[in-house]
Design a protein around this motif. Sequence first.
Motif, PDB file in Angstrom:
ATOM      1  N   ASN A   1     -59.189-120.486  64.771  1.00  0.00           N
ATOM      2  CA  ASN A   1     -58.194-120.889  65.782  1.00  0.00           C
ATOM      3  C   ASN A   1     -58.809-120.039  67.014  1.00  0.00           C
ATOM      4  OD1 ASN A   1     -56.531-122.197  64.373  1.00  0.00           O
ATOM      5  ND2 ASN A   1     -54.893-120.489  64.269  1.00  0.00           N
TER       6      ASN A   1
ATOM      7  N   TYR B   1     -59.464-123.091  69.682  1.00  0.00           N
ATOM      8  CA  TYR B   1     -58.574-123.174  70.944  1.00  0.00           C
ATOM      9  C   TYR B   1     -58.834-122.357  72.034  1.00  0.00           C
ATOM     10  CZ  TYR B   1     -56.045-125.475  67.180  1.00  0.00           C
ATOM     11  OH  TYR B   1     -55.799-126.556  66.189  1.00  0.00           O
TER      12      TYR B   1
ATOM     13  N   ASP C   1     -57.519-113.157  71.620  1.00  0.00           N
ATOM     14  CA  ASP C   1     -58.463-114.131  72.585  1.00  0.00           C
ATOM     15  C   ASP C   1     -57.756-114.235  73.922  1.00  0.00           C
ATOM     16  OD1 ASP C   1     -56.804-116.815  73.088  1.00  0.00           O
ATOM     17  OD2 ASP C   1     -56.944-116.798  70.626  1.00  0.00           O
TER      18      ASP C   1
ATOM     19  N   GLY D   1     -53.284-119.733  75.117  1.00  0.00           N
ATOM     20  CA  GLY D   1     -51.986-119.403  74.830  1.00  0.00           C
ATOM     21  C   GLY D   1     -51.426-120.665  73.955  1.00  0.00           C
ATOM     22  N   ILE D   2     -50.222-120.356  73.391  1.00  0.00           N
ATOM     23  CA  ILE D   2     -49.513-121.189  72.611  1.00  0.00           C
ATOM     24  C   ILE D   2     -48.145-121.465  73.477  1.00  0.00           C
ATOM     25  CG2 ILE D   2     -48.376-121.746  70.334  1.00  0.00           C
ATOM     26  CD1 ILE D   2     -50.296-119.901  69.022  1.00  0.00           C
TER      27      ILE D   2
ATOM     28  N   ALA E   1     -45.552-123.916  66.569  1.00  0.00           N
ATOM     29  CA  ALA E   1     -46.951-123.839  65.926  1.00  0.00           C
ATOM     30  C   ALA E   1     -46.871-123.267  64.576  1.00  0.00           C
ATOM     31  CB  ALA E   1     -47.650-122.892  66.744  1.00  0.00           C
TER      32      ALA E   1
ATOM     33  N   TYR F   1     -47.886-128.914  61.985  1.00  0.00           N
ATOM     34  CA  TYR F   1     -48.005-128.922  63.143  1.00  0.00           C
ATOM     35  C   TYR F   1     -49.292-128.464  63.731  1.00  0.00           C
ATOM     36  CZ  TYR F   1     -47.029-128.638  68.222  1.00  0.00           C
ATOM     37  OH  TYR F   1     -47.017-128.719  69.566  1.00  0.00           O
ATOM     38  N   SER F   2     -50.248-129.655  64.289  1.00  0.00           N
ATOM     39  CA  SER F   2     -51.322-129.451  64.992  1.00  0.00           C
ATOM     40  C   SER F   2     -51.518-130.118  66.382  1.00  0.00           C
ATOM     41  CB  SER F   2     -52.577-129.709  64.015  1.00  0.00           C
ATOM     42  OG  SER F   2     -53.648-129.717  64.692  1.00  0.00           O
ATOM     43  N   THR F   3     -51.892-129.695  67.562  1.00  0.00           N
ATOM     44  CA  THR F   3     -51.966-130.177  68.687  1.00  0.00           C
ATOM     45  C   THR F   3     -53.476-130.955  68.676  1.00  0.00           C
ATOM     46  OG1 THR F   3     -52.667-128.310  69.688  1.00  0.00           O
ATOM     47  CG2 THR F   3     -50.690-128.957  69.949  1.00  0.00           C
TER      48      THR F   3
ATOM     49  N   SER G   1     -55.490-131.553  63.084  1.00  0.00           N
ATOM     50  CA  SER G   1     -55.949-131.209  61.932  1.00  0.00           C
ATOM     51  C   SER G   1     -54.638-130.898  60.908  1.00  0.00           C
ATOM     52  CB  SER G   1     -56.886-129.909  62.026  1.00  0.00           C
ATOM     53  OG  SER G   1     -56.447-129.055  63.127  1.00  0.00           O
ATOM     54  N   LEU G   2     -54.941-129.935  60.047  1.00  0.00           N
ATOM     55  CA  LEU G   2     -53.824-130.025  58.808  1.00  0.00           C
ATOM     56  C   LEU G   2     -52.701-129.260  59.497  1.00  0.00           C
ATOM     57  CD1 LEU G   2     -56.143-129.304  55.586  1.00  0.00           C
ATOM     58  CD2 LEU G   2     -55.073-131.276  56.467  1.00  0.00           C
ATOM     59  N   GLY G   3     -52.777-128.228  60.394  1.00  0.00           N
ATOM     60  CA  GLY G   3     -51.683-127.496  61.057  1.00  0.00           C
ATOM     61  C   GLY G   3     -51.140-126.403  59.881  1.00  0.00           C
TER      62      GLY G   3
ATOM     63  N   GLY H   1     -52.979-123.544  59.386  1.00  0.00           N
ATOM     64  CA  GLY H   1     -53.805-122.047  59.778  1.00  0.00           C
ATOM     65  C   GLY H   1     -52.801-121.075  60.151  1.00  0.00           C
ATOM     66  N   LEU H   2     -51.724-121.383  60.926  1.00  0.00           N
ATOM     67  CA  LEU H   2     -50.759-120.058  60.921  1.00  0.00           C
ATOM     68  C   LEU H   2     -49.924-119.982  60.089  1.00  0.00           C
ATOM     69  CD1 LEU H   2     -50.450-120.759  65.186  1.00  0.00           C
ATOM     70  CD2 LEU H   2     -51.655-118.908  63.989  1.00  0.00           C
ATOM     71  N   PRO H   3     -48.916-121.010  59.540  1.00  0.00           N
ATOM     72  CA  PRO H   3     -48.004-120.816  58.706  1.00  0.00           C
ATOM     73  C   PRO H   3     -48.675-120.466  57.256  1.00  0.00           C
ATOM     74  CG  PRO H   3     -48.076-123.134  59.132  1.00  0.00           C
ATOM     75  CD  PRO H   3     -49.081-122.566  60.331  1.00  0.00           C
TER      76      PRO H   3
ATOM     77  N   THR I   1     -53.844-115.262  73.260  1.00  0.00           N
ATOM     78  CA  THR I   1     -53.026-115.080  72.052  1.00  0.00           C
ATOM     79  C   THR I   1     -53.638-114.034  71.334  1.00  0.00           C
ATOM     80  OG1 THR I   1     -52.883-117.525  72.064  1.00  0.00           O
ATOM     81  CG2 THR I   1     -52.538-116.414  69.913  1.00  0.00           C
TER      82      THR I   1
HETATM   83  N1  LIG Z   1     -55.501-118.932  69.432  1.00  0.00           N
HETATM   84  C1  LIG Z   1     -54.738-120.058  69.811  1.00  0.00           C
HETATM   85  N2  LIG Z   1     -54.791-120.280  71.203  1.00  0.00           N
HETATM   86  C2  LIG Z   1     -54.074-121.427  71.566  1.00  0.00           C
HETATM   87  N3  LIG Z   1     -53.413-122.084  70.590  1.00  0.00           N
HETATM   88  C3  LIG Z   1     -53.591-121.886  69.252  1.00  0.00           C
HETATM   89  C4  LIG Z   1     -54.290-120.767  68.708  1.00  0.00           C
HETATM   90  N4  LIG Z   1     -53.784-120.897  67.376  1.00  0.00           N
HETATM   91  C5  LIG Z   1     -53.183-121.797  67.225  1.00  0.00           C
HETATM   92  N5  LIG Z   1     -52.874-122.604  68.591  1.00  0.00           N
HETATM   93  C6  LIG Z   1     -51.909-123.709  68.588  1.00  0.00           C
HETATM   94  O1  LIG Z   1     -51.162-123.876  67.144  1.00  0.00           O
HETATM   95  C7  LIG Z   1     -51.527-125.071  66.702  1.00  0.00           C
HETATM   96  C8  LIG Z   1     -51.220-124.624  65.127  1.00  0.00           C
HETATM   97  O2  LIG Z   1     -52.354-123.929  64.611  1.00  0.00           O
HETATM   98  P1  LIG Z   1     -52.952-123.882  62.959  1.00  0.00           P
HETATM   99  O3  LIG Z   1     -51.506-123.859  62.092  1.00  0.00           O
HETATM  100  O4  LIG Z   1     -53.872-123.070  62.781  1.00  0.00           O
HETATM  101  O5  LIG Z   1     -53.220-125.542  62.807  1.00  0.00           O
HETATM  102  P2  LIG Z   1     -54.266-126.393  63.493  1.00  0.00           P
HETATM  103  O6  LIG Z   1     -55.374-125.216  63.538  1.00  0.00           O
HETATM  104  O7  LIG Z   1     -54.808-127.140  62.187  1.00  0.00           O
HETATM  105  O8  LIG Z   1     -53.874-127.178  64.526  1.00  0.00           O
HETATM  106  C9  LIG Z   1     -52.611-125.557  66.848  1.00  0.00           C
HETATM  107  O9  LIG Z   1     -52.823-126.870  66.735  1.00  0.00           O
HETATM  108  C10 LIG Z   1     -52.735-125.212  68.411  1.00  0.00           C
HETATM  109  O10 LIG Z   1     -52.083-126.027  69.307  1.00  0.00           O
END
Ligand SMILES: Nc1ncnc2c1ncn2[C@@H]1O[C@H](COP(=O)(O)OP(=O)(O)O)[C@@H](O)[C@H]1O
Lengths: 135, 124
Positions: free
Chosen positions: A51, A55, A80, A84-85, A91, A96-98, A101-103, A105-107, A126
């Motif tokens: 991430n 990002y 980083d 920011g988010i 997120a 949920y991905s902007t 991609s798979l969305g 990573g965070l959850p 972030t």
């Molecule tokens: N370090 C970050 N800085 C800014 N936006 C982030 C960061 N990490 C995650 N995001 C936002 O959160 C969303 C979801 O992240 P994540 O769950 O990792 O899924 P993915 O990376 O597959 O989109 C990302 O699509 C992005 O918009």
Amino acid sequence: MKTATEVQVSIRSDTDIVIARQQARSFAAQLGFSGTDLTIIATAVSEMARNIVIYAGNGEITIEAAQDGAQKGICVIARDRGPGISDVARAMEDGYSTVGSLGLGLPGTKRLVDEFHVVSKVGEGTTVTIKKWRR
Amino acid sequence: MEVPILKQGDYLIASIQAALSDEDLLKLRDELADRVGRFRSRGVIVDVTVVDVMDSFASRTLRTTAHMLRLRGAETVIVGIQPEVAFAMVQLGLTLEGVTTMLDLEEGLTFLDQQKKRRAKRAK
Ligand SMILES: Nc1ncnc2c1ncn2[C@@H]1O[C@H](COP(=O)(O)OP(=O)(O)O)[C@@H](O)[C@H]1O
Ligand SMILES: [Mg+2]
């Protein structure tokens, strides 16, 4: 061998993602983690580092020992100064991905660890902090 | 770190190394798509036995690779996902949907041979 109190990895490219997860794995092994937990920690760090690369472009990962009363474990902080988010709650939703991609990573990372915190401010960056306790 | 790709008859066998970067994975995808055409391969085995981290990027890339190769006429089997890696994948929510997975190389080869026989029967 004495355990280093802290390991820092600066994250700029996809090869740093590999370095970060290897460092996390060996640091966790020194802290007494084993087997599945090592894989879980390395996988979480991989998502956190990716991430940063995708990002924010660059940032850093800090790996350290964690303690809370009798509990001992590992703490990993991904920092980083990227965009920011804007909506952290979204997120954190599965899928949920902007960037299409798979969305996960965070959850997904949240499910892998015992403690998970995101602090993010648009325009400032972030910070994701995870903790995993030794069983 | 590049992924060695072996040609064995109608099949290609790619053995992924532990420390594989995103770039390496994308290279593997393109290299397999190219070789499936060059060697007219009918099956591809991607061996991930030594892979210690299968994160969302790796998982998505392997899935894309398998789908791409199917469109090129080759069946892909991912073999060797370790139990702790499988556990982490499930927690993350990674399913590798639509991709055939088998325990190990031997099982993968048996599966591809069966597929080939089935295809030959249908052609008769
Ligand atoms: N370090 C970050 N800085 C800014 N936006 C982030 C960061 N990490 C995650 N995001 C936002 O959160 C969303 C979801 O992240 P994540 O769950 O990792 O899924 P993915 O990376 O597959 O989109 C990302 O699509 C992005 O918009
Ligand atoms: Mg991500």
